[in-house]
Design a protein around this motif. Structure first.
Motif, PDB file in Angstrom:
ATOM      1  N   PHE A  71      15.244 -61.824 -37.711  1.00  0.00           N
ATOM      2  CA  PHE A  71      16.114 -62.747 -38.427  1.00  0.00           C
ATOM      3  C   PHE A  71      16.115 -64.133 -37.773  1.00  0.00           C
ATOM      4  N   LYS A  72      15.883 -64.165 -36.462  1.00  0.00           N
ATOM      5  CA  LYS A  72      15.743 -65.450 -35.775  1.00  0.00           C
ATOM      6  C   LYS A  72      14.330 -66.009 -35.949  1.00  0.00           C
ATOM      7  N   ILE A  73      13.351 -65.100 -35.985  1.00  0.00           N
ATOM      8  CA  ILE A  73      11.970 -65.543 -36.212  1.00  0.00           C
ATOM      9  C   ILE A  73      11.835 -66.171 -37.596  1.00  0.00           C
ATOM     10  N   MET A  74      12.593 -65.637 -38.560  1.00  0.00           N
ATOM     11  CA  MET A  74      12.575 -66.168 -39.925  1.00  0.00           C
ATOM     12  C   MET A  74      12.936 -67.653 -39.951  1.00  0.00           C
ATOM     13  N   LEU A  75      13.819 -68.064 -39.034  1.00  0.00           N
ATOM     14  CA  LEU A  75      14.248 -69.459 -38.988  1.00  0.00           C
ATOM     15  C   LEU A  75      13.085 -70.400 -38.675  1.00  0.00           C
ATOM     16  N   LEU A  76      12.149 -69.946 -37.836  1.00  0.00           N
ATOM     17  CA  LEU A  76      10.980 -70.760 -37.508  1.00  0.00           C
ATOM     18  C   LEU A  76      10.229 -71.142 -38.770  1.00  0.00           C
ATOM     19  N   GLY A  77      10.033 -70.155 -39.643  1.00  0.00           N
ATOM     20  CA  GLY A  77       9.342 -70.421 -40.892  1.00  0.00           C
ATOM     21  C   GLY A  77      10.142 -71.326 -41.813  1.00  0.00           C
ATOM     22  N   LEU A  78      11.446 -71.071 -41.882  1.00  0.00           N
ATOM     23  CA  LEU A  78      12.284 -71.865 -42.783  1.00  0.00           C
ATOM     24  C   LEU A  78      12.353 -73.328 -42.367  1.00  0.00           C
ATOM     25  N   PHE A  79      12.350 -73.596 -41.067  1.00  0.00           N
ATOM     26  CA  PHE A  79      12.412 -74.983 -40.600  1.00  0.00           C
ATOM     27  C   PHE A  79      11.132 -75.751 -40.951  1.00  0.00           C
ATOM     28  N   CYS A  80      10.012 -75.039 -41.115  1.00  0.00           N
ATOM     29  CA  CYS A  80       8.750 -75.703 -41.481  1.00  0.00           C
ATOM     30  C   CYS A  80       8.751 -76.173 -42.935  1.00  0.00           C
ATOM     31  N   VAL A  81       9.552 -75.504 -43.775  1.00  0.00           N
ATOM     32  CA  VAL A  81       9.475 -75.739 -45.219  1.00  0.00           C
ATOM     33  C   VAL A  81       9.848 -77.166 -45.629  1.00  0.00           C
ATOM     34  N   LYS A 183      24.482 -63.232 -36.364  1.00  0.00           N
ATOM     35  CA  LYS A 183      25.290 -62.014 -36.480  1.00  0.00           C
ATOM     36  C   LYS A 183      24.471 -60.742 -36.288  1.00  0.00           C
ATOM     37  N   GLN A 184      23.269 -60.717 -36.838  1.00  0.00           N
ATOM     38  CA  GLN A 184      22.467 -59.491 -36.820  1.00  0.00           C
ATOM     39  C   GLN A 184      21.705 -59.360 -35.500  1.00  0.00           C
ATOM     40  N   GLU A 185      21.942 -58.291 -34.779  1.00  0.00           N
ATOM     41  CA  GLU A 185      21.258 -58.038 -33.511  1.00  0.00           C
ATOM     42  C   GLU A 185      20.409 -56.789 -33.636  1.00  0.00           C
ATOM     43  N   ARG A 186      19.292 -56.777 -32.955  1.00  0.00           N
ATOM     44  CA  ARG A 186      18.436 -55.589 -32.921  1.00  0.00           C
ATOM     45  C   ARG A 186      18.907 -54.635 -31.845  1.00  0.00           C
ATOM     46  N   THR A 187      18.686 -53.360 -32.069  1.00  0.00           N
ATOM     47  CA  THR A 187      18.984 -52.353 -31.063  1.00  0.00           C
ATOM     48  C   THR A 187      17.715 -52.023 -30.298  1.00  0.00           C
ATOM     49  N   ASP A 188      17.855 -51.285 -29.187  1.00  0.00           N
ATOM     50  CA  ASP A 188      16.676 -50.920 -28.407  1.00  0.00           C
ATOM     51  C   ASP A 188      15.701 -50.079 -29.226  1.00  0.00           C
ATOM     52  N   ASN A 189      16.258 -49.302 -30.182  1.00  0.00           N
ATOM     53  CA  ASN A 189      15.395 -48.451 -30.995  1.00  0.00           C
ATOM     54  C   ASN A 189      14.513 -49.242 -31.950  1.00  0.00           C
TER      55      ASN A 189
END
Length: 402
Positions: A71-81, A183-189
């Motif tokens: 969800f944070k990686i998605m921001l990289l793409g969105l900022f390029c748009v 808000k959305q965090e990844r778990t270790d799994n």
């Protein structure tokens, strides 16, 4: 509102943005070629080169996904748009337009793969349903875009005005995407393994090859349709820019229908049936000398194209839970490679032989995909039988027969 619901809404808007922007450029391609003085080969490069950066974007997501959150990686793409759209709209010469479109597709690649990865991480019960919803919004953007382009396309120099709409949408979406990422965090799994590995089953590689061929001929037709009907079928400029909208109406309606019947009808039968419809539709576009038949062929092609990509993608995501980033990367790279190769070949064949010959190459790819999806159905059925035998063997062992 639940974070999952917010994510689906944002993802749907993102796909709508991309669908609108991509089709706005393709619909106005004849006008852009006139305004920027592009030959068929230059047009083919404009269509194909950004696909390379789409692949680079997929690799970037794989690398970042090792420790990052999709969800944070998605921001990289969105900022390029927004930056890429500004570059495109202000283009007065060929290389600036090429640079802007390349940056746009890099952002597109990072965002799209992050969304699919995010769907997998959130473990939706109906992965196929969620993917069909967001892809339907891509089709919706593609439906609306050519109509908007035709309104503003009064002359060859006004092709960039409709791109202000996706620019505005991107600026609206980014704050909401930031909220989800926080808000959305990844778990270790959810963490990916450090070692990149691909499945060895034939089913996986048939899906990858199927993606390569399908995205190739889908992108090829979508990219060259306006140019083909304008030059080879003598359609007026505004009419040729509007015709892709009909293709995406078929895609949108077909995608909704496919989402309802695909589980009952079966994945393999759905793929083969849709490919047959595509074969008939593209044949009508290429060989018909009648305008009503050509228009019918465009709509039928949209229906045929509709559910192929979501069905392949859902099959991949639901079948393989390990090394998801690497597997999705392979799927994404295969698709962009197919689009790259097909658009370059269509452009080259059109330049050296004729535009009619270039479009006929797309028809050949559809025939190949029909054969491939038939083999995919046989392989999937065999995989299911083997899984059933293993499950039965374990059950017998547990019951103490052995």
């Amino acid at each position: 509102m639940r974070i999952e619901t917010n994510f689906v809404i944002v993802a749907s808007l993102v796909y709508f943005l991309f669908g609108f922007a991509v089709m706005a450029i393709f619909s106005a391609l004849p006008a852009i070629a006139i305004d920027l003085e592009m030959s068929h080969s230059m047009t083919g490069l404009v269509i194909a080169l950004p696909k390379v950066f789409f692949q680079i974007a997929a690799l970037v997501v794989v690398i970042l996904s090792k420790k990052g959150n999709p969800f944070k990686i998605m921001l990289l793409g969105l900022f390029c748009v927004p930056f890429s759209i500004i570059l495109i709209t202000l283009s007065k010469e060929y290389f600036q337009f090429l640079l802007g479109k390349t940056l746009f597709f890099f952002g597109f690649g990072v965002t799209e793969m992050s969304i699919v990865f995010g769907v997998s991480v959130m473990a939706f019960r109906r992965t196929g349903g969620v993917l069909n919803v967001v892809h339907a919004f891509f089709a919706l953007g593609c439906i609306i875009s050519p109509g908007v382009v035709s309104i503003f396309l009064t002359d060859a120099s006004s092709w960039n005005i409709p791109l202000c709409i996706p620019l505005a949408i991107s600026l609206i979406i980014i704050p909401f995407a930031l909220k989800i990422a926080c808000k959305q965090e990844r778990t270790d799994n959810d963490m990916e393994s450090e070692r990149i590995a691909f499945p060895k089953e034939l089913l996986f590689w048939l899906i990858i090859i199927g993606c390569f061929i399908y995205v190739g001929y889908e992108s090829g037709l979508s990219s060259w349709l306006s140019t083909f009907v304008y030059e080879a079928k003598a359609f007026p400029l505004r009419g040729s820019s509007l015709l892709p909208s009909l293709l995406w109406i078929g895609l949108f309606l077909g995608r909704l229908a496919t989402g309802i019947v695909v589980d009952r009808f079966g994945l393999e039968k759905t793929l083969v049936s849709l490919t047959l419809a595509s074969l008939i539709g593209v044949s009508m576009i290429i060989f018909s000398n009648s305008t009503p038949l050509l228009i019918t062929g465009v709509f039928m092609t949209g229906l045929g194209y509709s559910g192929i990509f979501p069905t392949l993608q859902a099959l991949l995501v639901s079948s393989y839970r390990q090394n998801r980033a690497a597997i999705l990367c392979a799927f994404t790279v295969a698709g962009s490679m197919g689009a790259l190769a097909t658009n370059l070949l269509v452009g080259s064949i059109s330049e050296t032989v004729s535009l009619f010959a270039g479009m006929s190459f797309i028809l050949t790819l559809i025939v190949l995909s029909l054969i491939l999806f038939t083999l995919l159905g046989i392989s999937h059925a065999k995989t299911l039988r083997n899984s059933a035998k293993k499950s039965h063997g374990k059950q017998v062992f547990t019951n103490g027969v052995f």
